[in-house]
Design a protein around this motif. Sequence first.
Motif, PDB file in Angstrom:
ATOM      1  N   ILE A  46       0.865  -1.187   0.000  1.00 36.35           N
ATOM      2  CA  ILE A  46       0.000   0.000   0.000  1.00 36.35           C
ATOM      3  C   ILE A  46       0.904   1.240   0.000  1.00 36.35           C
ATOM      4  CG2 ILE A  46      -1.854   1.245   1.160  1.00 36.35           C
ATOM      5  CD1 ILE A  46      -2.809  -1.341   2.357  1.00 36.35           C
ATOM      6  N   ASP A  47       0.955   1.911  -1.129  1.00 40.10           N
ATOM      7  CA  ASP A  47       1.760   3.122  -1.229  1.00 40.10           C
ATOM      8  C   ASP A  47       0.831   4.314  -1.425  1.00 40.10           C
ATOM      9  OD1 ASP A  47       4.547   2.149  -1.210  1.00 40.10           O
ATOM     10  OD2 ASP A  47       3.926   1.044  -3.001  1.00 40.10           O
ATOM     11  N   GLY A  48       1.389   5.499  -1.248  1.00 42.32           N
ATOM     12  CA  GLY A  48       0.579   6.686  -1.513  1.00 42.32           C
ATOM     13  C   GLY A  48       1.096   7.903  -0.788  1.00 42.32           C
ATOM     14  N   TRP A  49       0.342   8.998  -0.939  1.00 41.84           N
ATOM     15  CA  TRP A  49       0.716  10.287  -0.364  1.00 41.84           C
ATOM     16  C   TRP A  49       0.635  10.240   1.157  1.00 41.84           C
ATOM     17  CZ3 TRP A  49       2.831  12.998  -4.099  1.00 41.84           C
ATOM     18  CH2 TRP A  49       2.422  12.741  -5.413  1.00 41.84           C
ATOM     19  N   SER A  50       1.278  11.230   1.792  1.00 39.46           N
ATOM     20  CA  SER A  50       1.248  11.290   3.249  1.00 39.46           C
ATOM     21  C   SER A  50      -0.185  11.490   3.746  1.00 39.46           C
ATOM     22  CB  SER A  50       2.084  12.475   3.744  1.00 39.46           C
ATOM     23  OG  SER A  50       3.426  12.261   3.435  1.00 39.46           O
ATOM     24  N   SER A  51      -0.469  10.805   4.837  1.00 38.69           N
ATOM     25  CA  SER A  51      -1.754  10.975   5.538  1.00 38.69           C
ATOM     26  C   SER A  51      -2.984  10.712   4.681  1.00 38.69           C
ATOM     27  CB  SER A  51      -1.878  12.382   6.131  1.00 38.69           C
ATOM     28  OG  SER A  51      -0.876  12.566   7.071  1.00 38.69           O
ATOM     29  N   CYS A  52      -2.931   9.660   3.865  1.00 43.47           N
ATOM     30  CA  CYS A  52      -4.190   9.342   3.178  1.00 43.47           C
ATOM     31  C   CYS A  52      -4.787   8.048   3.711  1.00 43.47           C
ATOM     32  CB  CYS A  52      -4.050   9.366   1.658  1.00 43.47           C
ATOM     33  SG  CYS A  52      -2.808   8.317   1.041  1.00 43.47           S
ATOM     34  N   GLY A  53      -4.320   7.620   4.879  1.00 43.04           N
ATOM     35  CA  GLY A  53      -4.969   6.486   5.536  1.00 43.04           C
ATOM     36  C   GLY A  53      -4.370   5.132   5.175  1.00 43.04           C
ATOM     37  N   LYS A  54      -3.142   5.120   4.689  1.00 40.19           N
ATOM     38  CA  LYS A  54      -2.506   3.856   4.289  1.00 40.19           C
ATOM     39  C   LYS A  54      -2.400   2.896   5.468  1.00 40.19           C
ATOM     40  CE  LYS A  54       1.351   5.830   2.926  1.00 40.19           C
ATOM     41  NZ  LYS A  54       1.047   7.239   3.189  1.00 40.19           N
ATOM     42  N   SER A  55      -1.910   3.424   6.596  1.00 41.80           N
ATOM     43  CA  SER A  55      -1.668   2.515   7.725  1.00 41.80           C
ATOM     44  C   SER A  55      -2.977   2.001   8.311  1.00 41.80           C
ATOM     45  CB  SER A  55      -0.805   3.182   8.798  1.00 41.80           C
ATOM     46  OG  SER A  55      -1.503   4.246   9.359  1.00 41.80           O
ATOM     47  N   THR A  56      -4.022   2.813   8.285  1.00 35.93           N
ATOM     48  CA  THR A  56      -5.315   2.348   8.815  1.00 35.93           C
ATOM     49  C   THR A  56      -5.792   1.151   7.997  1.00 35.93           C
ATOM     50  OG1 THR A  56      -5.832   4.604   9.434  1.00 35.93           O
ATOM     51  CG2 THR A  56      -7.693   3.087   9.318  1.00 35.93           C
ATOM     52  N   LEU A  57      -5.749   1.309   6.680  1.00 38.24           N
ATOM     53  CA  LEU A  57      -6.217   0.219   5.821  1.00 38.24           C
ATOM     54  C   LEU A  57      -5.293  -1.000   5.943  1.00 38.24           C
ATOM     55  CD1 LEU A  57      -8.115  -0.878   3.634  1.00 38.24           C
ATOM     56  CD2 LEU A  57      -6.594   0.102   1.917  1.00 38.24           C
ATOM     57  N   ILE A  81       9.173  16.293  -1.617  1.00 37.69           N
ATOM     58  CA  ILE A  81      10.501  15.629  -1.528  1.00 37.69           C
ATOM     59  C   ILE A  81      10.354  14.136  -1.854  1.00 37.69           C
ATOM     60  CG2 ILE A  81      12.499  15.093  -0.051  1.00 37.69           C
ATOM     61  CD1 ILE A  81      11.889  17.574   1.599  1.00 37.69           C
ATOM     62  N   ASP A  82       9.336  13.488  -1.287  1.00 39.44           N
ATOM     63  CA  ASP A  82       9.170  12.039  -1.499  1.00 39.44           C
ATOM     64  C   ASP A  82       8.950  11.679  -2.970  1.00 39.44           C
ATOM     65  OD1 ASP A  82       9.383  11.799   1.243  1.00 39.44           O
ATOM     66  OD2 ASP A  82       7.235  11.563   1.595  1.00 39.44           O
ATOM     67  N   SER A  83       8.283  12.579  -3.705  1.00 38.65           N
ATOM     68  CA  SER A  83       7.981  12.230  -5.101  1.00 38.65           C
ATOM     69  C   SER A  83       9.029  12.780  -6.079  1.00 38.65           C
ATOM     70  CB  SER A  83       6.588  12.738  -5.484  1.00 38.65           C
ATOM     71  OG  SER A  83       6.500  14.108  -5.235  1.00 38.65           O
ATOM     72  N   HIS A  84       9.974  13.585  -5.583  1.00 35.02           N
ATOM     73  CA  HIS A  84      10.999  14.140  -6.486  1.00 35.02           C
ATOM     74  C   HIS A  84      12.399  13.624  -6.197  1.00 35.02           C
ATOM     75  CE1 HIS A  84       7.719  16.884  -7.377  1.00 35.02           C
ATOM     76  NE2 HIS A  84       8.366  17.174  -8.494  1.00 35.02           N
ATOM     77  N   ARG A  85      12.567  12.764  -5.188  1.00 38.46           N
ATOM     78  CA  ARG A  85      13.934  12.327  -4.877  1.00 38.46           C
ATOM     79  C   ARG A  85      14.448  11.407  -5.990  1.00 38.46           C
ATOM     80  NH1 ARG A  85      11.437   8.951  -0.161  1.00 38.46           N
ATOM     81  NH2 ARG A  85      10.779   7.160  -1.358  1.00 38.46           N
ATOM     82  N   GLU A  86      15.785  11.260  -6.001  1.00 34.61           N
ATOM     83  CA  GLU A  86      16.416  10.499  -7.079  1.00 34.61           C
ATOM     84  C   GLU A  86      16.144   8.996  -6.959  1.00 34.61           C
ATOM     85  OE1 GLU A  86      20.934  10.101  -8.504  1.00 34.61           O
ATOM     86  OE2 GLU A  86      20.415  11.952  -7.441  1.00 34.61           O
ATOM     87  N   ILE A  87      16.267   8.479  -5.725  1.00 36.41           N
ATOM     88  CA  ILE A  87      16.130   7.023  -5.533  1.00 36.41           C
ATOM     89  C   ILE A  87      14.725   6.671  -5.069  1.00 36.41           C
ATOM     90  CG2 ILE A  87      17.186   4.997  -4.422  1.00 36.41           C
ATOM     91  CD1 ILE A  87      19.372   7.221  -3.576  1.00 36.41           C
ATOM     92  N   SER A  88      14.126   5.724  -5.783  1.00 33.95           N
ATOM     93  CA  SER A  88      12.783   5.222  -5.442  1.00 33.95           C
ATOM     94  C   SER A  88      11.793   6.318  -5.063  1.00 33.95           C
ATOM     95  CB  SER A  88      12.871   4.231  -4.281  1.00 33.95           C
ATOM     96  OG  SER A  88      13.777   3.232  -4.540  1.00 33.95           O
ATOM     97  N   PRO A  89      11.556   7.274  -5.937  1.00 36.85           N
ATOM     98  CA  PRO A  89      10.565   8.304  -5.589  1.00 36.85           C
ATOM     99  C   PRO A  89       9.170   7.701  -5.475  1.00 36.85           C
ATOM    100  CG  PRO A  89      11.165   8.467  -7.899  1.00 36.85           C
ATOM    101  CD  PRO A  89      12.070   7.431  -7.310  1.00 36.85           C
ATOM    102  N   LEU A  90       8.331   8.387  -4.730  1.00 34.89           N
ATOM    103  CA  LEU A  90       6.939   7.945  -4.620  1.00 34.89           C
ATOM    104  C   LEU A  90       6.286   8.043  -5.989  1.00 34.89           C
ATOM    105  CD1 LEU A  90       4.173   7.423  -3.217  1.00 34.89           C
ATOM    106  CD2 LEU A  90       4.041   9.873  -2.833  1.00 34.89           C
ATOM    107  N   ARG A  91       5.802   6.916  -6.468  1.00 35.13           N
ATOM    108  CA  ARG A  91       5.002   6.931  -7.695  1.00 35.13           C
ATOM    109  C   ARG A  91       4.153   5.668  -7.717  1.00 35.13           C
ATOM    110  NH1 ARG A  91       6.276   3.443 -11.568  1.00 35.13           N
ATOM    111  NH2 ARG A  91       8.339   2.502 -11.530  1.00 35.13           N
TER     112      ARG A  91
END
Length: 235
Positions: A18-29, A194-204
């Motif tokens: 389960i990946d995604g943006w900060s605070s969209c309820g990933k850990s709850t699900l 920062i998470d979606s623009h970093r060089e290594i393993s960006p959020l996508r």
Amino acid sequence: MAFFLQICERMEKIIITIDGWSSCGKSTLAKQLARELHYVYIDSGAMYRAITLYFLRNHIDWTNEEAVAHALEAIKLVFMTNHKNGQTEMYLNGENVEYVIRDLVIAEKVSEVAAIKAVRAFAVARQQEMGSRKGIVMDGRDIGTTVFPSAELKIFMTADEDVRVKRRFRELYEKNPNITLEEVKHNLSMRDYIDSHREISPLRKADDAIVLDNSHLTMPQQLDIAKKWVSERMK
Ligand code: DC
């Protein structure tokens, strides 16, 4: 629920990311799914938060590669179940840091630390070990793309920014009534950037991930959708 569990227990165990943006309820699900399936739940963000805590407490200069490598050798991260509430908690070198790593002081630095190559290699190796026997639900930013690219079910979660800011604000306000909505909004957008623009393993989103937008869903509704996807993947 009993029927869902019976079906799932007869099937081979799978990996759910389960990946995604900060605070969209990933850990709850992720926690709910793990509980229903009797799977292990791993909060990969807690690992990056615990490393950040170690760096801050020990005044590690994380722009210095040698200092980072040396510090990582001294870090032992373990997840342990709290038998009072059944939740997995993060231990850093034997200390329970589950509560302290949620602080805004950590949130302000964690994306910077999580962008470091050696830090990611350290965390990813441990995450892959934890999933080697499958039967795991792991949430984060690069779980479906880098950690478990062959996972059987990949979910990419999203929600409107306003909704996410309000959710996070409510959580943090309970601990710190001085916090403002503006501070929370600034922290979320900075981390997402920062998470979606970093060089290594960006959020996508992984190409084979399914998008779950929960802006207008209740928790039971989103759980039902995810359980349907689990059943489909297990067939
Ligand atoms: O999920 P979280 O908000 O607790 O994660 C904290 C930070 O850790 C997040 O801003 C980005 C980083 N992170 C990451 O880079 N990769 C992951 N798999 C999980 C988290």
